[in-house]
Motif scaffolding. Structure first.
Motif, PDB file in Angstrom:
ATOM      1  N   PRO A 359      60.567 -19.506  31.728  1.00 59.96           N
ATOM      2  CA  PRO A 359      61.314 -18.772  32.751  1.00 59.96           C
ATOM      3  C   PRO A 359      62.738 -18.496  32.268  1.00 59.96           C
ATOM      4  CG  PRO A 359      60.077 -20.576  33.746  1.00 59.96           C
ATOM      5  CD  PRO A 359      59.959 -20.744  32.258  1.00 59.96           C
ATOM      6  N   PHE A 360      63.259 -17.326  32.646  1.00 58.56           N
ATOM      7  CA  PHE A 360      64.529 -16.883  32.087  1.00 58.56           C
ATOM      8  C   PHE A 360      65.737 -17.584  32.706  1.00 58.56           C
ATOM      9  CE2 PHE A 360      62.119 -12.616  31.843  1.00 58.56           C
ATOM     10  CZ  PHE A 360      61.406 -13.064  30.750  1.00 58.56           C
ATOM     11  N   ALA A 361      65.634 -17.988  33.958  1.00 60.62           N
ATOM     12  CA  ALA A 361      66.775 -18.613  34.649  1.00 60.62           C
ATOM     13  C   ALA A 361      66.561 -20.120  34.737  1.00 60.62           C
ATOM     14  CB  ALA A 361      66.938 -18.025  36.049  1.00 60.62           C
ATOM     15  N   SER A 362      67.656 -20.861  34.627  1.00 65.56           N
ATOM     16  CA  SER A 362      67.570 -22.317  34.747  1.00 65.56           C
ATOM     17  C   SER A 362      68.359 -22.780  35.972  1.00 65.56           C
ATOM     18  CB  SER A 362      68.115 -22.996  33.477  1.00 65.56           C
ATOM     19  OG  SER A 362      69.456 -22.622  33.245  1.00 65.56           O
ATOM     20  N   PHE A 363      67.862 -23.826  36.598  1.00 68.14           N
ATOM     21  CA  PHE A 363      68.480 -24.395  37.789  1.00 68.14           C
ATOM     22  C   PHE A 363      68.655 -25.896  37.555  1.00 68.14           C
ATOM     23  CE2 PHE A 363      66.310 -20.609  39.031  1.00 68.14           C
ATOM     24  CZ  PHE A 363      67.024 -20.058  40.084  1.00 68.14           C
ATOM     25  N   SER A 364      69.835 -26.415  37.877  1.00 61.63           N
ATOM     26  CA  SER A 364      70.108 -27.817  37.565  1.00 61.63           C
ATOM     27  C   SER A 364      69.375 -28.776  38.497  1.00 61.63           C
ATOM     28  CB  SER A 364      71.615 -28.087  37.628  1.00 61.63           C
ATOM     29  OG  SER A 364      72.111 -27.882  38.944  1.00 61.63           O
ATOM     30  N   LYS A 365      69.039 -28.347  39.720  1.00 58.71           N
ATOM     31  CA  LYS A 365      68.413 -29.249  40.686  1.00 58.71           C
ATOM     32  C   LYS A 365      67.017 -28.815  41.111  1.00 58.71           C
ATOM     33  CE  LYS A 365      72.826 -30.877  42.562  1.00 58.71           C
ATOM     34  NZ  LYS A 365      72.769 -32.116  41.783  1.00 58.71           N
ATOM     35  N   THR A 366      66.695 -27.550  41.011  1.00 61.67           N
ATOM     36  CA  THR A 366      65.367 -27.059  41.405  1.00 61.67           C
ATOM     37  C   THR A 366      64.787 -26.257  40.251  1.00 61.67           C
ATOM     38  OG1 THR A 366      66.393 -25.135  42.460  1.00 61.67           O
ATOM     39  CG2 THR A 366      65.862 -27.017  43.881  1.00 61.67           C
ATOM     40  N   ALA A 367      64.419 -26.935  39.199  1.00 55.98           N
ATOM     41  CA  ALA A 367      63.995 -26.278  37.962  1.00 55.98           C
ATOM     42  C   ALA A 367      62.757 -25.414  38.172  1.00 55.98           C
ATOM     43  CB  ALA A 367      63.730 -27.319  36.889  1.00 55.98           C
ATOM     44  N   ALA A 368      62.804 -24.218  37.596  1.00 54.72           N
ATOM     45  CA  ALA A 368      61.613 -23.371  37.567  1.00 54.72           C
ATOM     46  C   ALA A 368      60.567 -24.022  36.669  1.00 54.72           C
ATOM     47  CB  ALA A 368      61.979 -21.986  37.049  1.00 54.72           C
ATOM     48  N   SER A 369      59.309 -23.628  36.847  1.00 52.45           N
ATOM     49  CA  SER A 369      58.266 -24.279  36.058  1.00 52.45           C
ATOM     50  C   SER A 369      57.083 -23.355  35.853  1.00 52.45           C
ATOM     51  CB  SER A 369      57.790 -25.555  36.761  1.00 52.45           C
ATOM     52  OG  SER A 369      57.185 -25.241  38.015  1.00 52.45           O
ATOM     53  N   VAL A 370      56.326 -23.641  34.791  1.00 49.90           N
ATOM     54  CA  VAL A 370      55.021 -23.017  34.597  1.00 49.90           C
ATOM     55  C   VAL A 370      53.994 -24.063  35.025  1.00 49.90           C
ATOM     56  CG1 VAL A 370      53.427 -21.976  32.955  1.00 49.90           C
ATOM     57  CG2 VAL A 370      55.902 -21.647  32.679  1.00 49.90           C
ATOM     58  N   HIS A 371      53.419 -23.891  36.203  1.00 49.66           N
ATOM     59  CA  HIS A 371      52.559 -24.916  36.787  1.00 49.66           C
ATOM     60  C   HIS A 371      51.126 -24.451  37.019  1.00 49.66           C
ATOM     61  CE1 HIS A 371      54.922 -22.784  39.866  1.00 49.66           C
ATOM     62  NE2 HIS A 371      53.779 -22.714  40.505  1.00 49.66           N
ATOM     63  N   ARG A 372      50.837 -23.173  36.767  1.00 49.52           N
ATOM     64  CA  ARG A 372      49.468 -22.678  36.875  1.00 49.52           C
ATOM     65  C   ARG A 372      49.181 -21.740  35.710  1.00 49.52           C
ATOM     66  NH1 ARG A 372      46.365 -23.438  41.292  1.00 49.52           N
ATOM     67  NH2 ARG A 372      47.372 -24.181  43.202  1.00 49.52           N
ATOM     68  N   PHE A 373      48.006 -21.884  35.123  1.00 46.81           N
ATOM     69  CA  PHE A 373      47.585 -20.954  34.089  1.00 46.81           C
ATOM     70  C   PHE A 373      47.279 -19.592  34.706  1.00 46.81           C
ATOM     71  CE2 PHE A 373      46.040 -25.043  32.199  1.00 46.81           C
ATOM     72  CZ  PHE A 373      46.861 -25.026  31.082  1.00 46.81           C
ATOM     73  N   PRO A 374      47.420 -18.492  33.945  1.00 44.22           N
ATOM     74  CA  PRO A 374      46.954 -17.194  34.435  1.00 44.22           C
ATOM     75  C   PRO A 374      45.482 -17.305  34.841  1.00 44.22           C
ATOM     76  CG  PRO A 374      48.222 -16.919  32.416  1.00 44.22           C
ATOM     77  CD  PRO A 374      48.014 -18.399  32.597  1.00 44.22           C
ATOM     78  N   PRO A 375      45.115 -16.787  36.011  1.00 43.65           N
ATOM     79  CA  PRO A 375      43.767 -17.047  36.543  1.00 43.65           C
ATOM     80  C   PRO A 375      42.706 -16.074  36.054  1.00 43.65           C
ATOM     81  CG  PRO A 375      45.038 -15.835  38.149  1.00 43.65           C
ATOM     82  CD  PRO A 375      45.967 -16.076  36.989  1.00 43.65           C
ATOM     83  N   LYS A 376      41.496 -16.549  35.959  1.00 38.43           N
ATOM     84  CA  LYS A 376      40.340 -15.677  35.787  1.00 38.43           C
ATOM     85  C   LYS A 376      40.186 -14.844  37.063  1.00 38.43           C
ATOM     86  CE  LYS A 376      37.339 -16.290  32.914  1.00 38.43           C
ATOM     87  NZ  LYS A 376      37.022 -15.622  31.601  1.00 38.43           N
ATOM     88  N   LEU A 377      39.537 -13.704  36.952  1.00 34.89           N
ATOM     89  CA  LEU A 377      39.336 -12.833  38.107  1.00 34.89           C
ATOM     90  C   LEU A 377      38.559 -13.571  39.193  1.00 34.89           C
ATOM     91  CD1 LEU A 377      39.473 -10.064  39.481  1.00 34.89           C
ATOM     92  CD2 LEU A 377      37.378  -9.432  38.248  1.00 34.89           C
ATOM     93  N   GLY A 378      39.171 -13.685  40.371  1.00 30.80           N
ATOM     94  CA  GLY A 378      38.526 -14.332  41.503  1.00 30.80           C
ATOM     95  C   GLY A 378      38.392 -15.834  41.380  1.00 30.80           C
ATOM     96  N   GLN A 379      39.100 -16.439  40.457  1.00 32.72           N
ATOM     97  CA  GLN A 379      38.950 -17.869  40.192  1.00 32.72           C
ATOM     98  C   GLN A 379      39.152 -18.730  41.434  1.00 32.72           C
ATOM     99  OE1 GLN A 379      41.332 -19.261  36.883  1.00 32.72           O
ATOM    100  NE2 GLN A 379      41.403 -21.373  37.656  1.00 32.72           N
ATOM    101  N   HIS A 380      40.046 -18.305  42.331  1.00 33.54           N
ATOM    102  CA  HIS A 380      40.398 -19.148  43.477  1.00 33.54           C
ATOM    103  C   HIS A 380      39.866 -18.591  44.797  1.00 33.54           C
ATOM    104  CE1 HIS A 380      43.507 -19.850  40.334  1.00 33.54           C
ATOM    105  NE2 HIS A 380      43.290 -21.105  40.668  1.00 33.54           N
ATOM    106  N   THR A 381      38.920 -17.649  44.728  1.00 35.37           N
ATOM    107  CA  THR A 381      38.429 -17.025  45.962  1.00 35.37           C
ATOM    108  C   THR A 381      37.886 -18.063  46.935  1.00 35.37           C
ATOM    109  OG1 THR A 381      37.901 -14.949  44.816  1.00 35.37           O
ATOM    110  CG2 THR A 381      36.796 -15.362  46.922  1.00 35.37           C
ATOM    111  N   SER A 382      36.983 -18.922  46.491  1.00 32.70           N
ATOM    112  CA  SER A 382      36.389 -19.918  47.389  1.00 32.70           C
ATOM    113  C   SER A 382      37.448 -20.868  47.937  1.00 32.70           C
ATOM    114  CB  SER A 382      35.310 -20.714  46.646  1.00 32.70           C
ATOM    115  OG  SER A 382      34.251 -19.876  46.258  1.00 32.70           O
TER     116      SER A 382
END
Length: 398
Positions: A359-382
């Motif tokens: 992520p391009f911006a940094s925050f000292s107390k509420t850090a941005a994160s990469v917490h989910r992989f890019p999803p397959k099509l419809g991966q989370h439908t159910s």
């Protein structure tokens, strides 16, 4: 890194954690915008048609529908497939929007109205909703339903004409309009969320690509137009000269820029032309702007006399802003980016090793994160449909 490859996604940690975003966008502008919101902690639900976002099929891939282009714009999202031609799926989308803080789409106004997804209707159902969209032109203009893509806006906003090569207008080799407007849309959503915190009321946010790019391009180039005297010229001469380009050295190219009077004096010394600091054509900012072609030509001739490494050392010692000219392969292995872990490697559960940018911006107390992989099509439908069912059950009377 926040993403845990062994035990699954960690909880989002960014400043927008707890915000839910329904993302009905495709291509580049919208997905870039909603990925930023996801990086900042929002729960982004990407709604896709049965064939999926077309970007799933552009670029190299290890499996169908998971191309490099898509992977680079759709992390930190969940994917649900809905066929909006079907009434039941339209009802599901409306129900999803009812659970959201933010609804983002990239449809033309007439299409949104046909699907009953216009702001007038949705705001009646939820006064706290932030309704965000982007299009080529303003929603209240005669061009409200005109189609627009990056190339079209580069041309219409003056950017392609400004970027001439051999006299011919040409597009920048990047989708700058889509990406910049995506950043603007994401920041506008965040500002609308802040306003809602103070007022308790949502609002409509719209980014018109044409307006955004003309405003972006004209900050320095409006020139005489600022005084309502376009006859004085439109365009900042220092940026328009063909001599403004990386300088050729004896063995490659280098970038450098002097701005202040002190920087120019030091540069004149570095190129062994100290007398130029007293030349009335180059001694003051106003004069340098008028004589920029000749001045850049002098610098160009001097730089060609030595190697890139020699100039980097000499200019750095003189405290002149400078740097090498790197291609994309160089950037991928750049020392600064490597030190800061900008390119981050993960083991995707279906795609194998992938590289994601921090992520391009940094925050000292509420850090941005990469917490989910890019999803397959419809991966989370159910998963998402089950959440809606649980919500309905919770709200229904005993």
């Amino acid at each position: 890194m926040a993403l845990n490859n062994d035990s699954g996604p960690d909880r989002p940690t960014g400043p927008l954690a707890g915000v839910r975003v329904i993302d009905l966008t495709i291509n580049v502008l919208g997905p870039v915008s909603t990925q930023i919101l996801g990086d900042m902690g929002a729960d982004v639900i990407k709604v896709e048609a049965p064939h999926g976002d077309d970007m799933r099929r552009i670029g190299p891939s290890r499996s169908d529908g998971m191309s490099a282009f898509f992977l680079n714009m759709n992390r930190n999202k969940r994917s649900i497939v809905l066929d909006l031609k079907q009434s039941d799926d339209r009802k599901t989308l409306h129900e999803l929007v009812g659970t959201a803080d933010v609804f983002v789409h990239s449809m033309r106004p007439s299409a949104a109205a046909r699907l009953e997804l216009d702001y007038k209707k949705l705001s009646r159902e939820s006064s706290r909703l932030i309704y965000a969209s982007a299009g080529g032109y303003r929603n209240d203009s005669s061009r409200r339903d005109w189609p627009a893509f990056d190339d079209v806006i580069q041309a219409a906003s003056g950017l392609a004409a400004m970027n001439r090569l051999g006299g011919e207008p040409r597009y920048l080799p990047t989708v700058i309009c889509d990406k910049l407007c995506g950043y603007i849309l994401a920041s506008s959503v965040a500002m609308a969320l802040y306003a809602r915190e103070r007022t308790g009321v949502g609002q409509e946010v719209h980014v018109a690509m044409m307006d955004a790019m003309v405003g972006f391009n004209m900050i320095e180039h409006l020139w005489g137009g600022v005084l309502d005297q376009p006859e004085l010229g439109i365009g900042y001469g220092r940026l328009m000269t063909p001599h403004r380009r990386p300088y050729k050295t004896r063995d490659s190219y280098i970038s450098l820029l002097a701005v202040t009077n002190d920087q120019w004096r030091r540069l004149f010394v570095a190129i062994n032309r100290p007398e130029l600091a007293e030349d009335p054509r180059y001694s003051r900012l106003e004069a340098r702007v008028k004589n920029i072609d000749e001045l850049y030509g002098i610098i160009s001739d001097a730089i060609e006399s030595d190697t890139t490494s020699a100039w980097l050392e000499r200019l750095t010692a003189a405290d002149i802003p400078n740097g090498p000219v790197e291609d994309f392969q160089d950037v991928f292995h750049d020392q600064y980016l490597t030190e800061n872990g900008f390119f981050r490697r993960f083991q995707h559960p279906t795609e194998g090793k992938i590289v994601s940018m921090a992520p391009f911006a940094s925050f000292s107390k509420t850090a941005a994160s990469v917490h989910r992989f890019p999803p397959k099509l419809g991966q989370h439908t159910s998963e998402i449909v089950e959440e809606l069912a649980a919500r309905r059950e919770k709200r229904s009377p005993p």
